[in-house]
Design a protein around this motif. Structure first.
Motif: not given
Length: 192
Positions: A56-83
Motif C-alpha cells: 500500500g506504499m509507493l516506493v522507488v527502487p534505487l541502486i548506486s551509480e556503480a550498480d547501474y553501470y554494471r547492469a548497463v554493461d550486462g555484468d550482473g544483476d543490480a539489486y535495488a533498495s525500495l525507498v
C-alpha cells in the motif's frame, strides 16, 4: 587523447540540478536521484527505476551509480533498495540557472532539511578534480556523463583535464579495464 572543440569557444555554464519530488516526476527509469529525509541528510550518486506499490506504499527502487553501470554493461544483476517515494528527489536541469562563483561560506548556507540544488562550478575553480562528475561541453552541447581522471595540466599553452565517460569510469573500478581518456579544455568543464 586529442582535444575536441576550440579553446576559445567558452559556452555559458550548464544548468543547476534542482531536486524535484519523485511523486511529481514522470518516467523515473534511469534518472539520477537524491534520497534522504529532513532531520537525517542526503545521498547522491543514485539511479531510480519507476515507482511501484508495496504493501500500500509507493516506493522507488534505487541502486548506486556503480550498480547501474554494471547492469548497463550486462555484468550482473543490480539489486535495488525500495525507498518511500516521499524520500526521493529527481535531479532535473533547470535552464538559465548558470554557475555562481564559489562564494563565502555565508553565501553557500542551505536548509539541511531540504535536498540541495547542485550548482555547476567551473573546473578551473575546483581543486581535487580526479573522480568528479563533470558537465563537458563537446560537439556544441553539454554532456553530463564524464568523470575527471587527472588534475589540470598544461598542453601546448592550454589548460586541460583528462576525462572519461562515466560508464567506462565505473567499468574501470569494477574490472580494472583502463578506459580511453580524452583531454578536455578546462574551460569546457563544470563540476556537478
Amino acid at each position: 587523447m586529442g582535444l575536441s572543440g576550440n579553446a576559445f569557444d567558452v559556452p555559458e555554464p550548464p544548468p543547476a540540478l534542482v531536486p524535484v519530488p519523485a511523486t511529481r516526476a514522470f518516467d523515473l527509469h534511469s534518472s539520477r536521484v537524491i534520497a534522504g529525509a529532513a532531520g537525517c541528510g542526503w545521498q547522491f550518486d543514485l539511479r531510480a527505476d519507476d515507482p511501484v506499490t508495496r504493501d500500500g506504499m509507493l516506493v522507488v527502487p534505487l541502486i548506486s551509480e556503480a550498480d547501474y553501470y554494471r547492469a548497463v554493461d550486462g555484468d550482473g544483476d543490480a539489486y535495488a533498495s525500495l525507498v518511500p517515494a516521499a524520500d526521493v528527489y529527481v535531479q532535473k536541469p533547470e535552464p538559465g540557472t548558470g554557475a555562481p562563483r564559489p562564494g563565502y561560506l555565508i553565501e553557500r548556507l542551505t536548509d539541511p532539511d531540504s535536498p540541495p540544488i547542485r550548482r555547476p562550478y567551473p573546473a578551473s575553480d575546483v581543486p581535487g578534480l580526479i573522480g568528479q562528475r563533470v558537465w563537458y561541453w563537446t560537439d556544441g552541447g553539454f554532456r553530463d556523463d564524464f568523470r575527471c581522471v587527472s588534475e589540470a595540466f598544461e598542453l601546448d599553452g592550454d589548460f586541460c583535464v583528462r576525462v572519461v565517460e562515466e560508464r567506462a569510469w565505473y567499468r574501470w573500478q569494477r574490472s580494472g579495464t583502463i578506459p580511453k581518456a580524452q583531454d578536455a579544455f578546462i574551460q569546457h568543464l563544470w563540476t556537478q
